[in-house]
Write a protein that holds these residues in place. Structure first.
Motif, PDB file in Angstrom:
ATOM      1  N   LYS A  37      66.139  14.057  49.539  1.00 25.80           N
ATOM      2  CA  LYS A  37      66.711  14.494  48.211  1.00 25.80           C
ATOM      3  C   LYS A  37      65.540  14.945  47.400  1.00 25.80           C
ATOM      4  CE  LYS A  37      67.750  10.337  47.131  1.00 25.80           C
ATOM      5  NZ  LYS A  37      67.033   9.704  48.303  1.00 25.80           N
ATOM      6  N   SER A  38      64.511  14.444  47.210  1.00 22.89           N
ATOM      7  CA  SER A  38      63.478  14.900  46.244  1.00 22.89           C
ATOM      8  C   SER A  38      62.981  16.267  46.765  1.00 22.89           C
ATOM      9  CB  SER A  38      62.389  13.957  46.329  1.00 22.89           C
ATOM     10  OG  SER A  38      62.703  12.786  45.613  1.00 22.89           O
ATOM     11  N   THR A  39      62.645  16.311  48.249  1.00 22.76           N
ATOM     12  CA  THR A  39      62.215  17.680  48.811  1.00 22.76           C
ATOM     13  C   THR A  39      63.275  18.858  48.456  1.00 22.76           C
ATOM     14  OG1 THR A  39      61.503  16.312  50.885  1.00 22.76           O
ATOM     15  CG2 THR A  39      61.793  18.626  51.132  1.00 22.76           C
ATOM     16  N   ALA A  67      66.303  16.779  37.574  1.00 20.94           N
ATOM     17  CA  ALA A  67      65.617  15.357  37.286  1.00 20.94           C
ATOM     18  C   ALA A  67      65.973  14.436  38.298  1.00 20.94           C
ATOM     19  CB  ALA A  67      66.607  14.660  36.133  1.00 20.94           C
ATOM     20  N   ASP A  68      64.687  14.270  38.866  1.00 25.64           N
ATOM     21  CA  ASP A  68      64.566  13.331  39.974  1.00 25.64           C
ATOM     22  C   ASP A  68      64.488  11.880  39.645  1.00 25.64           C
ATOM     23  OD1 ASP A  68      63.954  12.381  42.644  1.00 25.64           O
ATOM     24  OD2 ASP A  68      62.402  13.466  43.074  1.00 25.64           O
ATOM     25  N   GLU A  69      65.638  11.250  39.996  1.00 28.80           N
ATOM     26  CA  GLU A  69      65.682   9.747  39.494  1.00 28.80           C
ATOM     27  C   GLU A  69      65.041   9.400  38.089  1.00 28.80           C
ATOM     28  OE1 GLU A  69      64.549   6.727  42.203  1.00 28.80           O
ATOM     29  OE2 GLU A  69      64.636   8.167  44.006  1.00 28.80           O
ATOM     30  N   PRO A  70      65.718   9.859  37.119  1.00 30.42           N
ATOM     31  CA  PRO A  70      65.091   9.791  35.770  1.00 30.42           C
ATOM     32  C   PRO A  70      65.467   8.406  35.133  1.00 30.42           C
ATOM     33  CG  PRO A  70      67.075  11.409  35.727  1.00 30.42           C
ATOM     34  CD  PRO A  70      66.681  10.987  37.208  1.00 30.42           C
TER      35      PRO A  70
HETATM   36 MG   LIG Z   1      62.784  11.071  46.073  1.00 24.26          MG
END
Ligand SMILES: [Mg+2]
Ligand SMILES: Nc1ncnc2c1ncn2[C@@H]1O[C@H](COP(=O)(O)OP(=O)(O)OP(=O)(O)O)[C@@H](O)[C@H]1O
Length: 230
Positions: free
Chosen positions: A44-46, A161-164
């Protein structure tokens, strides 16, 4: 805002061969609010980081309003605001006001005006009483809010937003979640908060470095939940 993945993928070389971090992915992200969900380490973050060039694909390409983040980084970063899980990654100045001023340095050249604008931004987010306080004196939720305020201050066209809300309590999760979902801007939200994800317009499920479901957000959450053994 147009975000296009044209077979964009990432394979990295490792000592024991190569490793697919994100399989070639073709997507067009045009909806207002898009959630990305999936297990830890799924990619996901990638995917999110490719949108602003924090990670460059090794195959295919990503285009943001026609600009390639890997080549036209400056154009892309003007359009894309990126909010990290840990606000400490973003808050680098001693005081809250100085941190917002840093965000504004490219758009507001006059120092006095920049200070005024920073105070307005803090006011808008309920943080103006902390303007001259050290960033370290803020609570976790306040830090997240300040980091987001800094991202929004430069008026990006899309917010990633990555896991804000991962580090936040219930009240701050709601506050930041409502703020993000209420933005006029397009939002790409990577999250493990499935209630928040289900409130988006579209949901993408990533598993084992692949998009395995793409559809209405609530259905995407159902798909993800069903994929996890009881
Ligand atoms: Mg991640
Ligand atoms: N540059 C890299 N080199 C090697 N492996 C990488 C690299 N970037 C990511 N990975 C690996 O790829 C996988 C996917 O990482 P990613 O950070 O995208 O996962 P994620 O879905 O965001 O997970 P989480 O929910 O834990 O944040 C992980 O196993 C990670 O270790």
């Amino acid at each position: 805002m147009s975000i296009v993945f044209e077979g964009a993928g990432l394979t990295v070389d490792t000592p024991d061969g190569s490793r697919v971090v994100l399989a070639p992915t073709t997507l067009e992200l045009a909806e207002h609010r898009i959630a990305v969900v999936g297990a830890n380490g799924s990619g996901k973050s990638t995917l999110a980081r490719m949108i602003n060039g924090l990670v460059a694909p090794s195959a295919g390409r990503v285009l943001v309003d026609g600009f390639d983040p890997a080549r036209d980084g400056r154009e892309v970063r003007r359009r894309v605001g990126f909010c990290f899980t840990d606000p400490a990654a973003q808050l680098v100045m001693p005081t809250c006001a100085e941190d917002i001023e840093l965000s504004l340095r490219r758009t507001v050249k006059d120092a006095h005006l920049r200070r005024q604008r920073a105070l307005q931004v803090l006011e808008r987010h309920g943080l103006v009483d902390h303007a001259d306080a050290s960033v370290h004196t803020l609570s976790g939720g306040q830090k997240q809010l300040l980091a987001l305020a800094g991202v929004l201050a430069v008026e990006p066209s899309v917010v990633i937003a990555d896991e804000p809300t991962t580090l936040l309590d219930l009240a701050n999760t709601r506050r930041i979640g409502d703020l993000l979902l209420g933005l006029e801007q397009q939002l790409v939200l990577v999250t493990h908060d499935l209630d928040l994800a289900a409130r988006c317009d579209r949901g993408i499920v990533v598993a084992d470095a692949r998009v395995v479901y793409d559809g209405p957000a609530a259905a995407a959450v159902d798909h993800y939940v069903a994929s996890v053994p009881a």
